[in-house]
Design a protein around this motif. Structure first.
Motif, PDB file in Angstrom:
ATOM      1  N   LEU A 129      -6.179 -11.271   0.885  1.00 32.07           N
ATOM      2  CA  LEU A 129      -6.416 -10.306   1.750  1.00 32.07           C
ATOM      3  C   LEU A 129      -5.481  -9.134   2.007  1.00 32.07           C
ATOM      4  CD1 LEU A 129      -8.414 -12.676   4.376  1.00 32.07           C
ATOM      5  CD2 LEU A 129      -9.342 -11.251   2.465  1.00 32.07           C
ATOM      6  N   GLY A 130      -4.290  -9.618   1.721  1.00 34.48           N
ATOM      7  CA  GLY A 130      -3.267  -8.481   1.863  1.00 34.48           C
ATOM      8  C   GLY A 130      -3.306  -7.374   0.705  1.00 34.48           C
ATOM      9  N   LEU A 131      -3.253  -8.175  -0.466  1.00 34.29           N
ATOM     10  CA  LEU A 131      -3.332  -7.322  -1.546  1.00 34.29           C
ATOM     11  C   LEU A 131      -4.553  -6.533  -1.525  1.00 34.29           C
ATOM     12  CD1 LEU A 131      -1.751  -9.410  -4.177  1.00 34.29           C
ATOM     13  CD2 LEU A 131      -0.799  -7.674  -3.267  1.00 34.29           C
ATOM     14  N   PRO A 161       1.827   6.287 -11.909  1.00 35.55           N
ATOM     15  CA  PRO A 161       0.596   6.675 -11.309  1.00 35.55           C
ATOM     16  C   PRO A 161      -0.594   5.990 -11.789  1.00 35.55           C
ATOM     17  CG  PRO A 161       1.927   8.729 -11.605  1.00 35.55           C
ATOM     18  CD  PRO A 161       2.699   7.771 -12.374  1.00 35.55           C
ATOM     19  N   PHE A 162      -0.550   5.875 -13.009  1.00 36.30           N
ATOM     20  CA  PHE A 162      -1.587   5.207 -13.800  1.00 36.30           C
ATOM     21  C   PHE A 162      -1.943   3.788 -13.505  1.00 36.30           C
ATOM     22  CE2 PHE A 162      -3.232   2.574 -17.091  1.00 36.30           C
ATOM     23  CZ  PHE A 162      -4.615   2.951 -17.454  1.00 36.30           C
ATOM     24  N   GLY A 169       0.773  -1.335  -0.035  1.00 37.64           N
ATOM     25  CA  GLY A 169       0.082   0.060   0.091  1.00 37.64           C
ATOM     26  C   GLY A 169       0.783   1.379   0.153  1.00 37.64           C
ATOM     27  N   LEU A 170       1.758   1.223   0.896  1.00 33.71           N
ATOM     28  CA  LEU A 170       2.622   2.225   0.948  1.00 33.71           C
ATOM     29  C   LEU A 170       3.531   2.498  -0.652  1.00 33.71           C
ATOM     30  CD1 LEU A 170       4.021   4.646   2.651  1.00 33.71           C
ATOM     31  CD2 LEU A 170       5.736   2.822   3.741  1.00 33.71           C
ATOM     32  N   LEU A 171       3.832   1.593  -1.207  1.00 30.69           N
ATOM     33  CA  LEU A 171       4.468   1.883  -2.478  1.00 30.69           C
ATOM     34  C   LEU A 171       3.399   1.953  -3.701  1.00 30.69           C
ATOM     35  CD1 LEU A 171       6.460  -1.796  -2.521  1.00 30.69           C
ATOM     36  CD2 LEU A 171       7.490   0.466  -2.491  1.00 30.69           C
ATOM     37  N   ILE A 192      -3.936  -0.724 -10.234  1.00 31.78           N
ATOM     38  CA  ILE A 192      -3.930  -1.916  -9.377  1.00 31.78           C
ATOM     39  C   ILE A 192      -4.786  -1.779  -8.238  1.00 31.78           C
ATOM     40  CG2 ILE A 192      -2.188  -2.998  -7.804  1.00 31.78           C
ATOM     41  CD1 ILE A 192      -0.001  -2.479  -9.893  1.00 31.78           C
ATOM     42  N   GLU A 193      -4.709  -0.344  -7.702  1.00 34.40           N
ATOM     43  CA  GLU A 193      -5.605  -0.199  -6.512  1.00 34.40           C
ATOM     44  C   GLU A 193      -7.050   0.016  -6.620  1.00 34.40           C
ATOM     45  OE1 GLU A 193      -8.418   2.875  -5.021  1.00 34.40           O
ATOM     46  OE2 GLU A 193      -6.694   3.656  -6.393  1.00 34.40           O
TER      47      GLU A 193
END
Length: 219
Positions: free
Chosen positions: A92-94, A50-51, A35-37, A56-57
């Motif tokens: 769940l982590g991703l 950024p795209f 998440g930080l990355l 991914i998010e």
């Protein structure tokens, strides 16, 4: 009689609770790193990054957690022998990483842009300025929202039951099957265990928030 049955099976419930804690810690650590990355990529990434980070998010936020669990467990197991626990941590982590990335992104953007400009004017590389100036402040800003995400993911570990992880819910189901009923009492005991875990985690994380708080920083 049922209370005696629950006491007799308490070690199994505690073992399931231990697996739940391990699963929660694993997925939260993975979510924090990824998440930080993703957040850094969205805010400071070179053209195209950024795209990609946003894509991914959005994907991992859009797909239901149960579907991700099935995809990672039954999909990966087709060509690699992955355990249900590992698949649950990844899935769940991703998914958590997608939500955590927005927490960190908001925290990073809350830092006045003048601080980066001042660091660059003083001759610091952007990567060094992010690491030494922006991130320490942003991570402190993110602790409150991150606590909510952590508590939410602790409860969502129960979904790992669907792919065979022997956590708290699956242990409770084994006890129900072995004792031919007493469903309400057994699952009430599991609910109480989740309540205790959530309260303990909330207390610990709130204590961490108070320790990391800087007087007047929020203003």
């Amino acid at each position: 009689m049922i209370y005696q049955k629950i006491l007799d099976n308490l070690p199994y419930l505690l073992n399931g609770a231990g697996v739940t804690i391990g699963l929660a810690v694993g997925l939260l650590v993975l979510g924090l790193v990824v998440g930080l990355l993703l957040a850094l990529g969205q805010v400071y990434g070179r053209p195209g990054v950024p795209f990609l980070a946003t894509a991914i998010e959005r994907v991992f936020r859009a797909i239901p957690a149960v579907v991700l669990l099935f995809l990672f467990y039954y999909g990966i197991s087709g060509f690699y022998d992955i355990s249900s626990f590992s698949a649950a941590v990844l899935a769940l982590g991703l998914r958590s990483a997608a939500y955590q990335s927005q927490i960190f992104r908001g925290a990073i953007l809350s830092i006045p842009s003048g601080q980066m400009a001042a660091a660059r004017a003083a001759g610091m590389r952007r990567s060094l300025a992010v690491r030494m100036i922006i991130l320490p402040q942003a991570l402190r800003q993110a602790t409150g929202p991150w606590t909510n995400e952590a508590l939410s993911e602790l409860k969502d570990t129960s979904l790992a039951y669907t792919i065979g992880v022997v956590e708290l819910m699956r242990q409770a189901s084994y006890i129900v099957a072995a004792n031919y009923g007493h469903t309400l009492a057994v699952y009430s005991s599991a609910a109480l265990a989740y309540l205790v875990l959530s309260l303990a985690a909330s207390y610990g994380l709130n204590a961490l928030n108070r320790k990391l708080a800087v007087p007047g920083f929020e203003s």
